[in-house]
Design a protein around this motif. Sequence first.
Motif, PDB file in Angstrom:
ATOM      1  N   THR A  97       7.288   2.729   5.075  1.00 41.36           N
ATOM      2  CA  THR A  97       5.742   2.198   5.403  1.00 41.36           C
ATOM      3  C   THR A  97       5.900   0.813   6.033  1.00 41.36           C
ATOM      4  O   THR A  97       4.971   0.467   6.908  1.00 41.36           O
ATOM      5  CB  THR A  97       4.752   2.220   4.410  1.00 41.36           C
ATOM      6  N   ALA A  98       6.708   0.130   5.194  1.00 42.76           N
ATOM      7  CA  ALA A  98       6.644  -1.406   5.576  1.00 42.76           C
ATOM      8  C   ALA A  98       7.078  -1.423   7.006  1.00 42.76           C
ATOM      9  O   ALA A  98       6.695  -2.446   7.960  1.00 42.76           O
ATOM     10  CB  ALA A  98       7.577  -2.136   4.585  1.00 42.76           C
ATOM     11  N   ILE A  99       8.161  -0.983   7.419  1.00 41.11           N
ATOM     12  CA  ILE A  99       8.903  -0.921   8.816  1.00 41.11           C
ATOM     13  C   ILE A  99       7.740  -0.411   9.559  1.00 41.11           C
ATOM     14  O   ILE A  99       7.411  -1.045  10.725  1.00 41.11           O
ATOM     15  CB  ILE A  99      10.011  -0.148   8.946  1.00 41.11           C
ATOM     16  N   ALA A 100       6.824   0.647   9.251  1.00 45.58           N
ATOM     17  CA  ALA A 100       5.811   0.877  10.152  1.00 45.58           C
ATOM     18  C   ALA A 100       4.737  -0.118  10.301  1.00 45.58           C
ATOM     19  O   ALA A 100       3.969  -0.292  11.363  1.00 45.58           O
ATOM     20  CB  ALA A 100       5.189   2.280   9.622  1.00 45.58           C
ATOM     21  N   GLY A 101       4.398  -0.893   9.250  1.00 48.44           N
ATOM     22  CA  GLY A 101       3.508  -1.931   9.422  1.00 48.44           C
ATOM     23  C   GLY A 101       4.016  -3.044  10.339  1.00 48.44           C
ATOM     24  O   GLY A 101       3.067  -3.473  10.969  1.00 48.44           O
ATOM     25  N   LEU A 102       5.335  -3.230   9.963  1.00 52.73           N
ATOM     26  CA  LEU A 102       5.757  -4.396  11.020  1.00 52.73           C
ATOM     27  C   LEU A 102       5.687  -3.837  12.606  1.00 52.73           C
ATOM     28  O   LEU A 102       5.168  -4.422  13.398  1.00 52.73           O
ATOM     29  CB  LEU A 102       7.437  -4.527  10.500  1.00 52.73           C
ATOM     30  N   THR A 103       6.125  -2.683  12.811  1.00 47.56           N
ATOM     31  CA  THR A 103       5.763  -2.225  14.074  1.00 47.56           C
ATOM     32  C   THR A 103       4.429  -2.145  14.602  1.00 47.56           C
ATOM     33  O   THR A 103       4.122  -2.645  15.673  1.00 47.56           O
ATOM     34  CB  THR A 103       6.318  -0.570  14.211  1.00 47.56           C
ATOM     35  N   GLY A 104       3.408  -1.931  13.741  1.00 44.65           N
ATOM     36  CA  GLY A 104       2.181  -2.138  13.990  1.00 44.65           C
ATOM     37  C   GLY A 104       1.780  -3.287  14.303  1.00 44.65           C
ATOM     38  O   GLY A 104       1.114  -3.602  15.541  1.00 44.65           O
ATOM     39  N   LEU A 148       0.848  -1.066   0.041  1.00 43.04           N
ATOM     40  CA  LEU A 148      -0.032   0.124   0.162  1.00 43.04           C
ATOM     41  C   LEU A 148       0.631   1.032  -0.116  1.00 43.04           C
ATOM     42  O   LEU A 148       0.634   2.255  -0.594  1.00 43.04           O
ATOM     43  CB  LEU A 148      -1.013  -0.014   1.102  1.00 43.04           C
ATOM     44  N   GLY A 149       1.901   1.067   0.646  1.00 41.75           N
ATOM     45  CA  GLY A 149       2.958   2.367   0.786  1.00 41.75           C
ATOM     46  C   GLY A 149       3.474   2.606  -0.749  1.00 41.75           C
ATOM     47  O   GLY A 149       3.646   3.784  -0.859  1.00 41.75           O
ATOM     48  N   SER A 150       3.619   1.641  -1.537  1.00 41.05           N
ATOM     49  CA  SER A 150       4.001   1.826  -2.851  1.00 41.05           C
ATOM     50  C   SER A 150       3.007   2.702  -3.556  1.00 41.05           C
ATOM     51  O   SER A 150       3.440   3.421  -4.453  1.00 41.05           O
ATOM     52  CB  SER A 150       4.393   0.560  -3.336  1.00 41.05           C
ATOM     53  N   ILE A 151       1.783   2.639  -3.367  1.00 36.21           N
ATOM     54  CA  ILE A 151       0.834   3.412  -4.070  1.00 36.21           C
ATOM     55  C   ILE A 151       1.113   4.723  -3.774  1.00 36.21           C
ATOM     56  O   ILE A 151       0.972   5.660  -4.627  1.00 36.21           O
ATOM     57  CB  ILE A 151      -0.555   2.903  -3.625  1.00 36.21           C
ATOM     58  N   ILE A 152       1.112   5.059  -2.468  1.00 35.51           N
ATOM     59  CA  ILE A 152       1.260   6.479  -2.073  1.00 35.51           C
ATOM     60  C   ILE A 152       2.872   7.121  -2.782  1.00 35.51           C
ATOM     61  O   ILE A 152       2.803   8.172  -3.166  1.00 35.51           O
ATOM     62  CB  ILE A 152       1.598   6.672  -0.412  1.00 35.51           C
TER      63      ILE A 152
END
Lengths: 402, 300, 291
Positions: B187-194, B71-75
């Motif tokens: 964003t991927a790292i943020a997702g992992l943290t989430g 999803l981050g790639s879309i942004i």
Amino acid sequence: MKKLLALILSLAMIFAFTACAPKEAPAPSEPGPAEEPAKTEPIRIGFFAPVTSPAASADGLSAENSAKLAVKLVNEAGGINGRMVELVNYDDGLDTTQAVSIAEKLTTKDNVVAVVSGSYSGPTRVAAPIIQNAGMVMVSAYAVHPDVVNAGDFIFSQSFPGKVQGKAGAEFAVKTLGAKKIAIIAVDLDFGTELANTFTAHAEANGAKVVSVDKVAISDNEFTAIITKLKEKVQPDLIYIANYYAHAAEVVKQCKLQGLNVPILGTEGADSWQFLLTAGEHANGVYLTTNMNRDDVSTTTQEYITRYREEYNMEPDMVGASAYDAFQVLFEAIRQVGTDDPAAMRDAIAGLKDFSTVTGKLIKYTENGEAVKAVQIQQVVDGKFTSKGEITDLDIITPSAK
Amino acid sequence: MGNYITTVAVNIAIFSLLALSLNIIIGYAGQSMMGHAAFFGIGAYTAAIMTNAGINFWLSLPAAMLVTGALGSIIGIISLRLRDDFLAITTIGINFVMVALFQNMDFFGGSLGMAVKTPSFLGQRMTSTHFLVLLVILIVLVCLLIQKMNNSWFGLALASLRGDEGAAQSFGVNVNHYKVLAFIIGTAIAGLTGGIYAHRMTFIFSSNFAFVISISIISMVVVGGVGTIRGPLIGAILLGAAPEVLRFAQDYRMILYGGVIVLMMRFQPQGLLGEDSFLQRKFNQYISPILNKKGGESHA
Amino acid sequence: MFLQQLLNGIMIGSVYALTAMGATLIYGILRILDIANAGAYVAGAYFGWFIYFKTGNLILAFLISMAATGLIGVLLHRFIYAPILSKPRILPIVPLVASVGLFTLSGDLARLIAGPGTKAYNVDFGTEVINIGKLTVVPAWILIIVLTALLFTILWLILNRTKLGLAWRATAEDSDIAQAMGVNTNSAMALSYILGYGFAAAAGIMVGILYNSITPALGEVPSYKMLSIIVLGGLGSPVGTVIAGLFIGLAETMFSAYNLAFIPKDSIAFIVLILVLLIKPSGLISKSNNI
């Protein structure tokens, strides 16, 4: 940078080793048989409420003021079993992360004997398992999320849950007010959703029909469009508003202004001086389900109301009364038990019967830790909340086990 | 007492990962990403839904990363089309829309939030200490990753984004490529943290990922020092420890927070430990020479 | 019913446009997104309440509140924004973060000074409703629509018929060249803040009168909604802001009325924005010189 990394890596390794080492057991329910505390040591009770959060600060302040008042009054009367009560209060900023830190602090560092939650469902819900695991009692003042008490046997709620209130509201709307075609307006938070769902279920099981449901965001005060729609298209014979006071006031006002003259039934969310202030004379005639009965002649209730007014120059509301009562429940348990033994406190609370509080008589607690209390029906008459009866049918007010 | 300190440390660790990951996007790639909390949330809900469906926690984490990064790639791709201010507001918009979805769709638990199972490690239920170790390991890995990125073509491209995009392109560096990559990694790292956050909190709801959280994360990065590794870490430590340390002044918390942000932006916009900040210069002046007895340089 | 909803939508849209106008004016000159404009909205609502409470005079409340917030805006510009913008290499988010800090301060100061409880204006217009045929009109709506139209007319006159307005437009178009030509860019900037924050303050008072309730959280939703509106309106175009504001106000009302509320109303502004930006990345109305 390499040095920084080396440092971090070594720290990481140290942490990893400590994690693998046999860990101390989490604070057990009872560190051996409870010792009698020194007869004069104060009883410390933990408390948290959303005092600084912009959206919740009015309720947070109301809860905190009532907590302080509860402690003050009990100390004036000589404390509990001769010991003074000390309040350890925190602001959780309506943030679940903070609530977790606060819960950890209270259970491990602050030397409190029990906790009262004066906060909303989110913070209460995340604090509950931590407090349960620490084997400490928590009484939740007004958080209605069903999962709060499910955290365990040490967690109690002081007032009836959303599902009971919704049912009671439907009972009153259908059986007493004779409504057949009901429109619901609900805030899109857990409060509104729970109430709307249970109200609908019970109303429809009793022959009425819910003909429209409008969900509104907490920040949105614009109801003109909705009321116009209800007036011209839906034409209900009663409107049920599962909202907080700002919304309730707008709905009530718009109905009067647009000439939609049907009975309006609100909930404890509207039980506040802020509703009366904002809605002015439009509030007259509105019904509410709530736990607070200001006409209750019991000394407990009147004392609370009088002293709250004196102390804070404000009218007390449902949130404050609930917080005050959460403390009363705890005080009673501590009084009965005589020691600081949390397990004994838990049993004492679970065993309470017909205990008189500001928010009505607490008939008993369910196995799950939910309070069984009569639901008060209030109506606004001449700008004041007055009693219109109560729902005491045990079938309705006993929360079913999850 | 131990548990309380561990809990605060876990909070700081989570903030650190969020700040470090956001820094990749706003610090290194210079893009205005104002909705980082949305991706924190996407990761959290993805992992929670998976473990609630019976999938192993340790598998749900990479899955959360993948979904969020995708999803981050879309942004990232959107950012190629939009001017900076528009991007800022679009990312704010995405934050709000995601929160609205979390709040209103029953798939995400709706307004009642979502309960999350506590995961186990080697047969034992994970405790705060377990989470802390996991997070610290990840922080170290992320710092190493960022270091590596900076020393590679990636870093060069990003530096050029901050400076002169045109010049970089004339060198044959595919700037757009790296821009999108920065979004994906951040964003991927943020997702992992989430995903980790959700399992540690045992309960998540939409307000955990609201715009104010995005603002907190940005504050950490900017107050600490944008475009550095130490900056976000310091910012996270300050913002994580502040509510605890300042409990005595808890009624004034928001005033202090707002005040500090305004003052920092006014007087030290490069952050406390940013490239050219007062503290960093003093550090370089007095302390670095002591640390580098051999007279070698120090990059930080 | 449609006419009723139309009127409602226009009323709401007017408030949105008025709230967002400050952000547009400030963006036009400084090229920064100023969330503190929503702080002016909150401050204005509270100042207005205080003055109305003390004097019972609504006009005075508007005037003093607008002047006070306008003045605060000028001071903020002088001591905070201008110094930040004068630094050589700052990321665009720096002034934005500063404005968020100011906004947070405004809300919390309101809470600490005035208390978290609701305050009510309780304005008595003499009559509760005015019924025009099938339309139910609340007097507050008339106040809002008329006053907003008046304020925007004044804005238009200033921008297009005065020297100061000319300075503003010149600075907005290209501040370096304007300065080189001897245009008083400082006055232009001050004008942005005085008008901008003043308008936001007026909007805050209007909303306070309309819903008879102000709380410290008053600015939470407007803070981000107004950003959405100014971008939709083309960032820096006052006309665009008015159109975008009205559009969003109408969109929200229609959604509510015709049961299209599967999306929460407050998200509508953003969804519309995202959709429009995907199709036309410069917003509904683009400025003739997009940098």
